[in-house]
Each structure stands twice: as structure tokens, then as C-alpha cells.
Design a protein around this motif. Structure first.
Motif, mmCIF file in Angstrom:
data_model
loop_
_atom_site.group_PDB
_atom_site.id
_atom_site.type_symbol
_atom_site.label_atom_id
_atom_site.label_comp_id
_atom_site.label_asym_id
_atom_site.label_seq_id
_atom_site.Cartn_x
_atom_site.Cartn_y
_atom_site.Cartn_z
ATOM 1 N N ALA A 21 8.253 -2.232 0.754
ATOM 2 C CA ALA A 21 7.405 -3.213 1.298
ATOM 3 C C ALA A 21 5.922 -3.554 1.155
ATOM 4 O O ALA A 21 5.262 -4.293 0.713
ATOM 5 N N GLU A 22 5.976 -3.520 2.744
ATOM 6 C CA GLU A 22 4.627 -3.829 3.407
ATOM 7 C C GLU A 22 3.544 -2.464 3.192
ATOM 8 O O GLU A 22 2.572 -3.278 2.916
ATOM 9 N N ALA A 23 3.587 -1.610 2.586
ATOM 10 C CA ALA A 23 2.575 -0.369 2.255
ATOM 11 C C ALA A 23 2.583 -1.119 0.430
ATOM 12 O O ALA A 23 1.138 -0.672 0.133
ATOM 13 N N VAL A 24 3.530 -2.029 -0.448
ATOM 14 C CA VAL A 24 3.295 -1.598 -2.184
ATOM 15 C C VAL A 24 1.958 -3.393 -1.476
ATOM 16 O O VAL A 24 1.633 -3.535 -2.168
ATOM 17 N N ARG A 25 2.535 -4.035 -1.080
ATOM 18 C CA ARG A 25 2.218 -5.336 -0.409
ATOM 19 C C ARG A 25 0.371 -5.027 0.123
ATOM 20 O O ARG A 25 -0.524 -5.479 -0.689
ATOM 21 N N ALA A 26 0.168 -4.391 0.688
ATOM 22 C CA ALA A 26 -1.183 -3.941 1.151
ATOM 23 C C ALA A 26 -2.177 -3.063 -0.408
ATOM 24 O O ALA A 26 -3.316 -4.220 -0.449
ATOM 25 N N GLU A 27 -1.745 -2.469 -1.123
ATOM 26 C CA GLU A 27 -1.942 -2.126 -2.497
ATOM 27 C C GLU A 27 -2.608 -3.391 -3.151
ATOM 28 O O GLU A 27 -3.175 -3.543 -3.398
ATOM 29 N N ALA A 28 -0.999 -4.830 -3.104
ATOM 30 C CA ALA A 28 -1.573 -5.866 -4.641
ATOM 31 C C ALA A 28 -2.543 -6.342 -3.664
ATOM 32 O O ALA A 28 -3.579 -6.421 -4.388
#
Length: 280
Positions: A21-28
């Protein structure tokens, strides 16, 4: 200058869902990359660390449980579309070069060509022992290892004959999706390692928390890309997000090409993304 996030794939209480989820948030949030570390084990006894005069007890929280970097990035690749996927850094000499090259090429294919291979030789005697590799291979063996990996990534038939690694004439796949192959940035802990990184790598990968040492890395890089890893609150990026813009601008002016940031508990991915957007 690209800006990425050092993900927390190491720690006694890492949660796989939170990590992804942290990686997805970084992209967002608009960041350019996500990075994961490599550590095989945490010995209970103190270990000899390069540059440290006495044995050191490794931090239990950071090293007692580390999710494998390539498997972790493969899962993240399936949940993201744009962010580059970096290793910071895989201890290359623990792995046969053909196997490591194939695993990274597989990740590059599955991710759509987003891999950056941060590599280092490794330093911990205990890890070399469990890998079944002589610790004396640190240094010049890394040159041969990377040359063997690049041969694997090149056109078939592949062949390599080096001082430490040999590959018989063979077809080996998959190949990386990236036309020029997977970029290799090399981490180091010594002046000799810095010179080797500049000579052999596609870029240098220093871990620094002060501008003076970083300036020396940039000079040694001699025009090759500088991929910096740094900690919030460590001397380059202050603990307050309101001041990050000034530090990021200074890094860009110095010639840093890519910086990956290890956040502390007081700052968020979104705050880092906001600082990057303000800079651009």
C-alpha cells in the motif's frame, strides 16, 4: 532530478499489505520510484562492520525480518503502473550471476521495463558464509559478476569467461525489456568501492546524510548518474517537511540525478510528494 521512496521492507513487524500500500501511495503522490533493501540475516552476536573499529550489534528492528527485494518488487509491479522499481542494494556476490540476471530480467519484463538494479558486493562475513561464497571475493569479483550479468542480458548466444565466473555458450532468457538493458547503480562503503562504482556501474549509489561527503561522491562519479539514498533528519533532508524543498533544490544543483528518501515516523509519503511537486 527524480525523487523516490525507500520502502520499509525490513523490520520485525513488517506487514505485507502495508508495504504494498505504501508503494501504491508513493505512485499516487507523484514520486518517481520505490526502492527496497536486501539483508539475509541478523546474527545474534556482534559483527565486524567496515570502517568500524569494534564489533557492532545490528539493529533487531531493521534486520530481523527482511522481505526479499525481487519478490517484493514483483508484487508491487502488479499494483502500480509508472513508478520505477529499484533495489538498494542487492548483495550481488551472494547470488550466481546467471540466476540474479534472470530474476531481474523477469521483473523487468513483468513490470514493463521499470527496473533499476542497485547492487553491492556485500560486507557481512556471516552472510557470505551462509551463501557459501568466500568473503575474499569482495572487490574485483564484483566487476566480473556484473560483466557476467550484462552478458546474460545481451543477445544469444551468451558466453562469459572471467576470473571468477564462467558461462558456457548458451541461450539464456528472458532478456530485459529495456532496450539498453537494466541500469546498474553500485553502492559502496570505501574509496576503492566508489572508484569501482564509477568505473563499472551505469551510476553510483552513495548512502549519505551530509553534503560534504556527497560532494566527494559526485566528483568521483565523473559525470555518471548519482543515485543518492538519504534519511529524513539525517543532515541533508531536515526533519520538517516544510524545509525539504530547499534541500531537494540544492541536491539538484549539485548534480544528483535521483534521490531516494527514507522517511521517519513523523513524515508521510504525501508530504514528500507535495515537496517534489512544489519543486517542479
Amino acid at each position: 532530478m527524480l525523487v523516490g521512496l525507500a520502502l520499509g521492507n525490513g523490520g520485525a513487524h513488517v506487514d505485507a499489505r502495508d508495504l504494498v500500500a505504501e508503494a501504491v501511495r508513493a505512485e499516487a503522490a507523484g514520486l518517481d520510484s520505490v526502492w527496497v533493501m536486501d539483508r539475509w540475516l541478523r546474527p545474534h552476536a556482534a559483527v565486524d562492520m567496515p570502517g568500524v573499529p569494534v564489533p557492532v550489534t545490528l539493529p533487531a528492528e531493521a534486520y530481523s525480518c527482511v522481505f526479499d527485494p525481487i519478490e517484493t518488487l514483483t508484487f508491487i509491479a502488479a499494483r502500480t503502473e509508472r513508478v520505477l522499481l529499484g533495489t538498494s542494494a542487492i548483495n550481488a556476490l551472494y547470488h550466481p550471476p546467471v540466476l540474479l540476471a534472470r530474476r531481474l530480467a523477469t521483473l523487468d519484463q513483468l513490470s514493463g521495463g521499470r527496473v533499476i538494479a542497485g547492487l553491492t558486493s556485500g560486507w557481512m562475513a556471516e552472510e557470505f558464509a551462509v551463501a557459501g561464497v568466500p568473503r575474499e571475493r569482495t572487490g574485483v569479483a564484483l566487476d566480473d559478476h556484473i560483466a557476467a550479468m550484462r552478458a546474460v542480458w545481451g543477445p544469444d548466444p551468451v558466453a562469459h569467461s572471467g576470473a571468477h565466473y564462467a558461462i558456457p555458450t548458451s541461450d539464456i532468457g528472458p532478456k530485459p525489456l529495456q532496450d539498453k538493458g537494466i541500469p546498474v547503480v553500485i553502492g559502496y562503503t570505501t574509496p576503492a568501492g566508489a572508484r569501482r562504482a564509477a568505473r563499472v556501474g551505469d551510476g553510483v549509489h552513495p548512502y549519505r546524510n551530509d553534503f560534504e561527503s556527497l560532494a566527494g561522491d559526485i566528483a568521483v562519479a565523473a559525470g555518471k548518474p548519482v543515485v543518492l539514498r538519504t534519511d529524513v533528519g539525517g543532515g541533508i533532508l531536515p526533519g520538517s517537511a516544510e524545509r525539504w524543498g530547499e534541500s531537494l533544490a540544492r541536491l539538484a544543483e549539485m548534480g544528483v540525478d535521483h534521490v531516494l528518501v527514507a522517511l521517519d515516523d513523523d513524515n508521510s509519503v504525501e508530504a514528500l510528494g507535495a515537496a517534489v511537486r512544489a519543486l517542479r
